[in-house]
Design a protein around this motif. Structure first.
Motif, PDB file in Angstrom:
ATOM      1  N   THR A 138     -40.828  52.783 -25.467  1.00 22.28           N
ATOM      2  CA  THR A 138     -41.459  51.508 -25.163  1.00 22.28           C
ATOM      3  C   THR A 138     -42.603  51.764 -24.186  1.00 22.28           C
ATOM      4  O   THR A 138     -42.702  52.832 -23.592  1.00 22.28           O
ATOM      5  N   HIS A 139     -43.435  50.763 -24.035  1.00 21.76           N
ATOM      6  CA  HIS A 139     -44.537  50.863 -23.079  1.00 21.76           C
ATOM      7  C   HIS A 139     -43.958  50.973 -21.672  1.00 21.76           C
ATOM      8  O   HIS A 139     -43.090  50.202 -21.290  1.00 21.76           O
ATOM      9  N   PRO A 140     -44.402  51.967 -20.892  1.00 19.91           N
ATOM     10  CA  PRO A 140     -43.871  52.114 -19.535  1.00 19.91           C
ATOM     11  C   PRO A 140     -44.243  50.915 -18.662  1.00 19.91           C
ATOM     12  O   PRO A 140     -45.305  50.320 -18.841  1.00 19.91           O
ATOM     13  N   ARG A 141     -43.377  50.589 -17.724  1.00 19.38           N
ATOM     14  CA  ARG A 141     -43.715  49.551 -16.749  1.00 19.38           C
ATOM     15  C   ARG A 141     -44.905  50.025 -15.933  1.00 19.38           C
ATOM     16  O   ARG A 141     -45.050  51.204 -15.667  1.00 19.38           O
ATOM     17  N   GLY A 142     -45.743  49.102 -15.520  1.00 14.95           N
ATOM     18  CA  GLY A 142     -46.903  49.432 -14.713  1.00 14.95           C
ATOM     19  C   GLY A 142     -48.173  49.398 -15.542  1.00 14.95           C
ATOM     20  O   GLY A 142     -48.168  49.022 -16.718  1.00 14.95           O
ATOM     21  N   LEU A 143     -49.267  49.776 -14.911  1.00 16.60           N
ATOM     22  CA  LEU A 143     -50.572  49.796 -15.559  1.00 16.60           C
ATOM     23  C   LEU A 143     -50.888  51.233 -15.969  1.00 16.60           C
ATOM     24  O   LEU A 143     -51.005  52.114 -15.113  1.00 16.60           O
ATOM     25  N   VAL A 144     -51.000  51.457 -17.279  1.00 17.43           N
ATOM     26  CA  VAL A 144     -51.227  52.797 -17.817  1.00 17.43           C
ATOM     27  C   VAL A 144     -52.730  53.078 -17.848  1.00 17.43           C
ATOM     28  O   VAL A 144     -53.506  52.275 -18.375  1.00 17.43           O
ATOM     29  N   VAL A 175     -51.620  58.366 -16.572  1.00 18.94           N
ATOM     30  CA  VAL A 175     -51.039  58.152 -15.253  1.00 18.94           C
ATOM     31  C   VAL A 175     -50.759  56.656 -15.179  1.00 18.94           C
ATOM     32  O   VAL A 175     -51.573  55.841 -15.608  1.00 18.94           O
ATOM     33  N   VAL A 176     -49.590  56.304 -14.652  1.00 16.25           N
ATOM     34  CA  VAL A 176     -49.202  54.904 -14.555  1.00 16.25           C
ATOM     35  C   VAL A 176     -49.127  54.506 -13.093  1.00 16.25           C
ATOM     36  O   VAL A 176     -48.517  55.216 -12.288  1.00 16.25           O
ATOM     37  N   VAL A 177     -49.743  53.393 -12.761  1.00 15.41           N
ATOM     38  CA  VAL A 177     -49.622  52.853 -11.405  1.00 15.41           C
ATOM     39  C   VAL A 177     -48.592  51.730 -11.465  1.00 15.41           C
ATOM     40  O   VAL A 177     -48.732  50.778 -12.220  1.00 15.41           O
ATOM     41  N   LEU A 178     -47.538  51.919 -10.676  1.00 15.73           N
ATOM     42  CA  LEU A 178     -46.424  50.977 -10.608  1.00 15.73           C
ATOM     43  C   LEU A 178     -46.045  50.807  -9.147  1.00 15.73           C
ATOM     44  O   LEU A 178     -45.777  51.805  -8.455  1.00 15.73           O
ATOM     45  N   ASP A 179     -46.069  49.584  -8.661  1.00 13.70           N
ATOM     46  CA  ASP A 179     -45.708  49.302  -7.268  1.00 13.70           C
ATOM     47  C   ASP A 179     -46.515  50.162  -6.298  1.00 13.70           C
ATOM     48  O   ASP A 179     -45.967  50.772  -5.376  1.00 13.70           O
ATOM     49  N   ASP A 180     -47.818  50.233  -6.530  1.00 12.70           N
ATOM     50  CA  ASP A 180     -48.753  50.956  -5.653  1.00 12.70           C
ATOM     51  C   ASP A 180     -48.472  52.445  -5.535  1.00 12.70           C
ATOM     52  O   ASP A 180     -48.760  53.070  -4.512  1.00 12.70           O
ATOM     53  N   LYS A 181     -47.914  53.027  -6.587  1.00  6.74           N
ATOM     54  CA  LYS A 181     -47.684  54.471  -6.628  1.00  6.74           C
ATOM     55  C   LYS A 181     -48.081  54.979  -8.007  1.00  6.74           C
ATOM     56  O   LYS A 181     -47.842  54.318  -9.009  1.00  6.74           O
ATOM     57  N   ALA A 182     -48.693  56.160  -8.034  1.00  9.73           N
ATOM     58  CA  ALA A 182     -49.087  56.777  -9.302  1.00  9.73           C
ATOM     59  C   ALA A 182     -47.956  57.669  -9.806  1.00  9.73           C
ATOM     60  O   ALA A 182     -47.398  58.467  -9.053  1.00  9.73           O
ATOM     61  N   TYR A 183     -47.619  57.506 -11.079  1.00 10.17           N
ATOM     62  CA  TYR A 183     -46.596  58.311 -11.741  1.00 10.17           C
ATOM     63  C   TYR A 183     -47.205  58.982 -12.957  1.00 10.17           C
ATOM     64  O   TYR A 183     -48.121  58.444 -13.576  1.00 10.17           O
ATOM     65  N   GLY A 184     -46.657  60.122 -13.296  1.00 13.46           N
ATOM     66  CA  GLY A 184     -47.111  60.831 -14.486  1.00 13.46           C
ATOM     67  C   GLY A 184     -45.964  61.088 -15.432  1.00 13.46           C
ATOM     68  O   GLY A 184     -44.876  60.515 -15.314  1.00 13.46           O
ATOM     69  N   PHE A 185     -46.231  61.968 -16.366  1.00 12.22           N
ATOM     70  CA  PHE A 185     -45.263  62.393 -17.360  1.00 12.22           C
ATOM     71  C   PHE A 185     -45.362  63.908 -17.409  1.00 12.22           C
ATOM     72  O   PHE A 185     -46.401  64.450 -17.797  1.00 12.22           O
ATOM     73  N   ALA A 186     -44.305  64.589 -16.978  1.00 14.90           N
ATOM     74  CA  ALA A 186     -44.342  66.044 -16.902  1.00 14.90           C
ATOM     75  C   ALA A 186     -44.720  66.622 -18.255  1.00 14.90           C
ATOM     76  O   ALA A 186     -44.140  66.243 -19.274  1.00 14.90           O
ATOM     77  N   PRO A 187     -45.724  67.484 -18.287  1.00 11.17           N
ATOM     78  CA  PRO A 187     -46.164  68.050 -19.561  1.00 11.17           C
ATOM     79  C   PRO A 187     -45.112  68.992 -20.121  1.00 11.17           C
ATOM     80  O   PRO A 187     -44.382  69.659 -19.390  1.00 11.17           O
ATOM     81  N   CYS A 188     -45.028  69.010 -21.425  1.00 14.15           N
ATOM     82  CA  CYS A 188     -44.086  69.891 -22.124  1.00 14.15           C
ATOM     83  C   CYS A 188     -44.862  70.947 -22.887  1.00 14.15           C
ATOM     84  O   CYS A 188     -45.774  70.616 -23.656  1.00 14.15           O
ATOM     85  N   PRO A 189     -44.519  72.212 -22.688  1.00 11.34           N
ATOM     86  CA  PRO A 189     -45.195  73.254 -23.462  1.00 11.34           C
ATOM     87  C   PRO A 189     -44.862  73.080 -24.943  1.00 11.34           C
ATOM     88  O   PRO A 189     -43.764  72.648 -25.298  1.00 11.34           O
ATOM     89  N   THR A 190     -45.815  73.396 -25.787  1.00 13.21           N
ATOM     90  CA  THR A 190     -45.580  73.323 -27.223  1.00 13.21           C
ATOM     91  C   THR A 190     -45.510  74.731 -27.790  1.00 13.21           C
ATOM     92  O   THR A 190     -46.106  75.659 -27.262  1.00 13.21           O
ATOM     93  N   ASP A 191     -44.771  74.870 -28.873  1.00 13.41           N
ATOM     94  CA  ASP A 191     -44.695  76.166 -29.540  1.00 13.41           C
ATOM     95  C   ASP A 191     -46.011  76.443 -30.241  1.00 13.41           C
ATOM     96  O   ASP A 191     -46.624  75.567 -30.817  1.00 13.41           O
ATOM     97  N   GLN A 192     -46.423  77.675 -30.203  1.00 15.75           N
ATOM     98  CA  GLN A 192     -47.695  78.063 -30.829  1.00 15.75           C
ATOM     99  C   GLN A 192     -47.529  78.276 -32.304  1.00 15.75           C
ATOM    100  O   GLN A 192     -46.644  78.779 -32.811  1.00 15.75           O
TER     101      GLN A 192
END
Length: 156
Positions: free
Chosen positions: A107-113, A139-156
């Protein structure tokens, strides 16, 4: 002629009075990239500072700054570190974005994407450059804090 002029002015006054109304409350500006620009810049500065201290410190930063709706969906970068150079001039709101492969939380994350262009450098724990890539990051700003999404390595 004078009677017509007064009639037109009177009708205009009634129309104007009928179209105006008072709105209660305090006006609040809509969020915009300019409002949250500093939070987004600080997010990347903190990410890069953590990476300069090593993989363990950066992993801890990514865990703490992971969007709370996706806290259980972290990826392990192993002994790699990232340096991310954001192109702040590309920062814009992305209201319809949903994290890909989000599993049960699709679903769409809470906050401003926000989305912006980034240049990513990947290094091993000895500091050797393994690769560079240009892409987009959210990056999502939620409650005056910036949050991210930890990157995942992909298989080559």
């Amino acid at each position: 002629m004078r009677r017509v002029l007064f009639a037109v002015l009177g009708l205009a006054g009634l129309l104007i009075a009928g179209c105006s109304s008072a709105v209660t409350g305090v006006p609040v500006p809509a969020a915009s990239p300019d409002d949250d620009r500093e939070l987004v810049q600080d997010y990347f500065a903190d990410l890069n500072e953590a990476g300069a201290e090593g993989p363990d410190t950066q992993r801890d930063f990514l865990r703490r700054s992971q969007h709370p709706d996706y806290a259980d969906e972290l990826c392990d970068l192993g002994r790699l570190t990232l340096t991310i150079d954001p192109a702040m001039s590309t920062l814009r709101v992305d209201p319809d974005w949903v994290p890909p492969d989000a599993g049960r939380n699709a679903t769409h994350p809470r906050g401003l994407v926000y989305v912006l262009g980034v240049s990513v450098s990947i290094r091993d724990d000895g500091g050797a450059l393994l690769g560079e890539q240009i892409g987009s990051q959210r990056v999502v700003v939620l409650d005056d804090k910036a949050y991210g999404f930890a990157p995942c390595p992909t298989d080559q």
